[in-house]
Design a protein around this motif. Structure first.
Motif, PDB file in Angstrom:
ATOM      1  N   MET A 100       1.002  -1.430  -0.179  1.00 12.50           N
ATOM      2  CA  MET A 100      -0.005   0.098   0.079  1.00 12.50           C
ATOM      3  C   MET A 100       0.841   0.865  -0.278  1.00 12.50           C
ATOM      4  O   MET A 100       1.716   1.225   0.608  1.00 12.50           O
ATOM      5  N   ALA A 101       0.436   2.179  -0.507  1.00  9.14           N
ATOM      6  CA  ALA A 101       1.233   3.589  -0.919  1.00  9.14           C
ATOM      7  C   ALA A 101       1.236   4.193   1.104  1.00  9.14           C
ATOM      8  O   ALA A 101       0.447   3.954   1.301  1.00  9.14           O
ATOM      9  N   ARG A 102       2.231   4.913   0.807  1.00  8.41           N
ATOM     10  CA  ARG A 102       2.487   5.489   2.290  1.00  8.41           C
ATOM     11  C   ARG A 102       1.367   6.773   2.300  1.00  8.41           C
ATOM     12  O   ARG A 102       0.744   7.120   1.285  1.00  8.41           O
ATOM     13  N   THR A 103       1.149   6.978   4.214  1.00  2.80           N
ATOM     14  CA  THR A 103       0.078   7.986   3.702  1.00  2.80           C
ATOM     15  C   THR A 103       0.504   9.521   3.813  1.00  2.80           C
ATOM     16  O   THR A 103       1.726   9.532   4.229  1.00  2.80           O
ATOM     17  N   LEU A 104       0.192   9.916   3.309  1.00  2.00           N
ATOM     18  CA  LEU A 104       0.841  11.973   2.783  1.00  2.00           C
ATOM     19  C   LEU A 104       0.539  12.929   3.717  1.00  2.00           C
ATOM     20  O   LEU A 104       1.475  13.349   4.778  1.00  2.00           O
ATOM     21  N   LEU A 105      -0.854  12.609   3.875  1.00  3.35           N
ATOM     22  CA  LEU A 105      -1.653  13.276   4.817  1.00  3.35           C
ATOM     23  C   LEU A 105      -2.690  12.656   5.733  1.00  3.35           C
ATOM     24  O   LEU A 105      -3.439  12.101   5.284  1.00  3.35           O
ATOM     25  N   GLU A 106      -2.712  13.208   6.684  1.00  6.44           N
ATOM     26  CA  GLU A 106      -3.668  12.754   8.023  1.00  6.44           C
ATOM     27  C   GLU A 106      -4.943  13.518   8.537  1.00  6.44           C
ATOM     28  O   GLU A 106      -4.030  14.985   8.565  1.00  6.44           O
ATOM     29  N   PHE A 133      -9.350  11.250   7.567  1.00  5.58           N
ATOM     30  CA  PHE A 133      -9.377  10.327   6.206  1.00  5.58           C
ATOM     31  C   PHE A 133      -7.698  10.769   6.532  1.00  5.58           C
ATOM     32  O   PHE A 133      -8.015  11.558   7.009  1.00  5.58           O
ATOM     33  N   ASP A 134      -7.631   9.769   5.573  1.00  7.86           N
ATOM     34  CA  ASP A 134      -6.134   9.721   4.966  1.00  7.86           C
ATOM     35  C   ASP A 134      -5.803   9.976   3.399  1.00  7.86           C
ATOM     36  O   ASP A 134      -6.913   9.097   3.210  1.00  7.86           O
ATOM     37  N   VAL A 135      -4.846  10.592   2.984  1.00  2.00           N
ATOM     38  CA  VAL A 135      -4.693  10.928   1.549  1.00  2.00           C
ATOM     39  C   VAL A 135      -3.537   9.979   1.300  1.00  2.00           C
ATOM     40  O   VAL A 135      -2.418  10.132   1.766  1.00  2.00           O
ATOM     41  N   ARG A 136      -3.159   9.610   0.368  1.00  2.00           N
ATOM     42  CA  ARG A 136      -2.061   8.254   0.717  1.00  2.00           C
ATOM     43  C   ARG A 136      -1.400   8.891  -1.086  1.00  2.00           C
ATOM     44  O   ARG A 136      -2.086   9.235  -1.311  1.00  2.00           O
ATOM     45  N   GLU A 137       0.091   8.707  -1.001  1.00  7.66           N
ATOM     46  CA  GLU A 137       0.487   9.542  -2.249  1.00  7.66           C
ATOM     47  C   GLU A 137       0.115   8.322  -3.154  1.00  7.66           C
ATOM     48  O   GLU A 137      -0.059   7.190  -3.489  1.00  7.66           O
ATOM     49  N   GLY A 138       0.338   9.006  -4.704  1.00  9.48           N
ATOM     50  CA  GLY A 138      -0.130   8.631  -5.735  1.00  9.48           C
ATOM     51  C   GLY A 138      -1.869   8.701  -6.143  1.00  9.48           C
ATOM     52  O   GLY A 138      -2.338   8.436  -6.933  1.00  9.48           O
ATOM     53  N   GLU A 139      -2.451   8.986  -5.238  1.00  5.44           N
ATOM     54  CA  GLU A 139      -4.168   8.837  -5.375  1.00  5.44           C
ATOM     55  C   GLU A 139      -5.097   9.995  -6.105  1.00  5.44           C
ATOM     56  O   GLU A 139      -4.599  11.105  -5.645  1.00  5.44           O
ATOM     57  N   ILE A 140      -6.188   9.772  -5.977  1.00  6.99           N
ATOM     58  CA  ILE A 140      -6.978  10.643  -6.231  1.00  6.99           C
ATOM     59  C   ILE A 140      -8.097   9.962  -5.149  1.00  6.99           C
ATOM     60  O   ILE A 140      -8.524   9.631  -5.347  1.00  6.99           O
ATOM     61  N   LEU A 141      -8.192  10.922  -4.385  1.00  6.73           N
ATOM     62  CA  LEU A 141      -9.408  10.950  -3.402  1.00  6.73           C
ATOM     63  C   LEU A 141     -10.389  12.040  -4.287  1.00  6.73           C
ATOM     64  O   LEU A 141     -10.225  13.081  -3.835  1.00  6.73           O
TER      65      LEU A 141
END
Length: 248
Positions: free
Chosen positions: A1-7, A26-34
């Motif tokens: 799983m990609a690492r968490t960038l923002l929590e 919620f969290d935002v993971r590196e490389g995703e579109i949330l």
């Protein structure tokens, strides 16, 4: 799983006796579109403003790269690689497309001394040309932004947010008021920004179909609370979401 960038941890925002955001995490993971969706008045924009330092949260924390950044000014978050767009366009109507991009880049690059004594464009013209090409704005590069269609201005606004190569961009209603043809173009370019350049971004949006096509994961708010989180397919099938948002 990609690492968490923002929590985002238990954010609460109260205005007097009214709770606009109620314990959202919620969290935002590196490389995703949330995607963050929800009915009007559900607290989406207030949540964005708490994350980005434009409103101080009543409770909760915002953590970027493991560091507590709660309440940091937007300019400081910019320096840490977090950019955003607004519901209301932030383009400069009297400047050309190219000049708008250069100005956006200058916000994130260099010191006051380098701006005063360095080249007038801060050396950003090549970066601006690259962004113009990427967003397919070449035929409009020398046009004043005020003369562009609303959809073209939205495209420019998105390009400006990515000018400094941020690690994460928060997009506030990018599809709002954009016609279907231009919306398809915007969606395709945002997806390319993610797949080709690894950009991470969060989209707040009313356009359900746009979010479901573009985003890899979706958070749903209702009455200030998070009621669901998952893949677009999981969210579409969630009874609480159907009841609160989809209406069918």
């Amino acid at each position: 799983m990609a690492r968490t960038l923002l929590e985002v941890q238990g954010i609460v925002k109260k205005f007097g006796g009214i709770t606009a955001v109620d314990g959202v995490s919620f969290d935002v993971r590196e490389g995703e579109i949330l995607g963050i969706i929800g009915p009007n008045g559900c607290g989406k924009s207030t949540l964005f403003n708490c994350i980005l330092g434009q409103l101080p949260p009543t409770e909760g924390k915002v953590v970027l790269d493991g560091n507590d950044v709660t309440g940091l000014r937007p300019s400081e978050l910019n320096r840490r690689g977090v950019s955003r767009t607004f519901q209301l366009l932030q383009v400069f109507p009297q400047l050309s497309v190219r000049e708008n991009l250069i100005l956006a880049g200058q916000e994130h690059k260099g010191t006051m001394v380098s701006r005063l004594f360095g080249p007038r464009d801060a050396g950003l013209t090549p970066d601006a040309e690259q962004m113009i090409e990427f967003f397919r704005l070449g035929h409009l590069a020398d046009e004043k932004a005020g003369g562009l269609s609303y959809g073209q201005q939205k495209l420019l606004d998105a390009a400006m947010a990515f000018m400094a190569g941020p690690r994460m961009v928060l997009l506030d209603e990018p599809a709002g008021g954009v016609n279907l043809t231009m919306l398809g173009h915007l969606e395709e370019r945002l997806r390319a920004m993610n797949t080709e350049r690894g950009a991470t971004f969060v989209v707040i949006e009313h356009n359900m179909d746009f979010v479901m096509r573009l985003c890899t994961r979706v958070v749903v708010l209702a009455e200030g609370k998070k009621i669901a989180e998952g893949t677009p397919a999981e969210v579409r099938a969630n009874p609480q979401v159907i009841d609160a948002y989809l209406g069918h």
